[in-house]
Design a protein around this motif. Structure first.
Motif, PDB file in Angstrom:
ATOM      1  N   ARG A  17     -22.325  28.980  28.416  1.00 49.77           N
ATOM      2  CA  ARG A  17     -21.333  29.588  27.549  1.00 49.77           C
ATOM      3  C   ARG A  17     -19.917  29.209  27.991  1.00 49.77           C
ATOM      4  N   LYS A  18     -19.057  28.970  27.015  1.00 45.15           N
ATOM      5  CA  LYS A  18     -17.637  28.872  27.347  1.00 45.15           C
ATOM      6  C   LYS A  18     -17.218  30.179  28.026  1.00 45.15           C
ATOM      7  N   ASN A  62      -4.430  27.673  20.839  1.00 42.62           N
ATOM      8  CA  ASN A  62      -4.703  29.100  20.782  1.00 42.62           C
ATOM      9  C   ASN A  62      -4.351  29.654  19.410  1.00 42.62           C
ATOM     10  N   LEU A  63      -5.363  30.037  18.644  1.00 44.61           N
ATOM     11  CA  LEU A  63      -5.122  30.543  17.292  1.00 44.61           C
ATOM     12  C   LEU A  63      -4.586  31.966  17.280  1.00 44.61           C
ATOM     13  N   ARG A  64      -4.391  32.556  18.464  1.00 40.36           N
ATOM     14  CA  ARG A  64      -3.656  33.823  18.512  1.00 40.36           C
ATOM     15  C   ARG A  64      -2.151  33.569  18.479  1.00 40.36           C
ATOM     16  N   ASP A 100      -9.985  30.913  19.125  1.00 42.85           N
ATOM     17  CA  ASP A 100      -9.241  32.168  18.989  1.00 42.85           C
ATOM     18  C   ASP A 100      -9.289  33.049  20.226  1.00 42.85           C
ATOM     19  N   ASP A 101      -9.975  32.588  21.286  1.00 46.01           N
ATOM     20  CA  ASP A 101     -10.152  33.432  22.475  1.00 46.01           C
ATOM     21  C   ASP A 101      -9.746  32.666  23.729  1.00 46.01           C
ATOM     22  N   PRO A 102      -8.563  32.949  24.271  1.00 46.49           N
ATOM     23  CA  PRO A 102      -8.126  32.231  25.468  1.00 46.49           C
ATOM     24  C   PRO A 102      -9.082  32.380  26.646  1.00 46.49           C
ATOM     25  N   ASP A 140     -14.022  25.972  17.928  1.00 46.68           N
ATOM     26  CA  ASP A 140     -14.879  27.142  17.996  1.00 46.68           C
ATOM     27  C   ASP A 140     -15.318  27.467  16.561  1.00 46.68           C
ATOM     28  N   LEU A 141     -16.372  28.264  16.406  1.00 51.99           N
ATOM     29  CA  LEU A 141     -16.841  28.589  15.058  1.00 51.99           C
ATOM     30  C   LEU A 141     -16.475  30.007  14.643  1.00 51.99           C
TER      31      LEU A 141
END
Length: 211
Positions: free
Chosen positions: A147-148, A190-192, A173-175, A6-7
């Motif tokens: 869109r995802k 998952n970057l969270r 960053d967004d599940p 993701d960006l």
């Protein structure tokens, strides 16, 4: 095997206008377009009936919002106004450059971004410490039309990289959006729950996601 990122919020942080409708209105006025008095309402309304998960390019939405109030946007003014309004300051997130570089040890590397503004992804990369050359494929929702987390967004990205979606590890960053890759048999980082530095370290240790 491929890794996609993701960006926005993952590789970079970008500052957007506090009031997108006002920013677009200002740019329309600069281009000589008569902005309706109730522009904020028009901007928030839905004007294009799109399928669930489909991306509506923001210039198309803006042009439709103007038409709904009897106004027009000649000479591609809607697109120019949107592009000018979303002209962000960009900061590369810690670990982003190293994570993208290290991902190449696994195979192809792609970028998959939800973005309804034309040119915004390319402008963002130019202003970051990353560049077009760092990715084998760049897929945006405004270009592919989805869109995802819609499956077709991930499928378009996988096609661009020449792999099956099940062979993709997607980092985001967004599940709720980025996690959609799991429905196609791919992996989600998952970057969270982790960091880009930790992700790169995993690759170097050989404990994933490389085969």
């Amino acid at each position: 095997m491929a890794i996609t990122f993701d960006l926005f919020g993952t590789l970079v942080d970008a500052e957007y206008p506090d009031s997108p409708s006002s920013a677009v209105a200002d740019e329309l006025s600069e281009l000589g377009v008569s902005v309706p008095d109730d522009w904020d309402d028009a901007y928030r309304e839905v004007h294009i009936d799109a399928p669930d998960g489909a991306e509506v390019p923001l210039p198309a939405h803006v042009a439709a919002a103007l038409r709904s109030r009897g106004a027009t946007s000649p000479d591609n003014a809607a697109r120019r106004a949107v592009v000018n309004a979303f002209d962000p300051e960009v900061t590369t997130r810690p670990g982003a450059v190293d994570a993208v570089k290290t991902a190449r040890e696994c195979g192809s590397v792609g970028l998959l971004s939800n973005c309804s503004v034309p040119e915004l992804v390319s402008r963002t990369l130019i202003r970051s410490d990353l560049g077009r050359r760092d990715f084998d494929d760049i897929t945006t929702s405004v270009a592919c039309g989805w869109r995802k987390p819609h499956e077709q967004a991930f499928e378009a990205s996988a096609r661009g990289l020449g792999v099956a979606p099940s062979d993709v590890t997607h980092v985001g960053d967004d599940p709720a959006t980025d996690g959609g890759i799991e429905a196609l048999g791919g992996q989600f980082v998952n970057l969270r729950e982790t960091t880009l530095d930790a992700f790169a370290a995993r690759i170097r240790r050989g404990d994933g996601p490389c085969p």
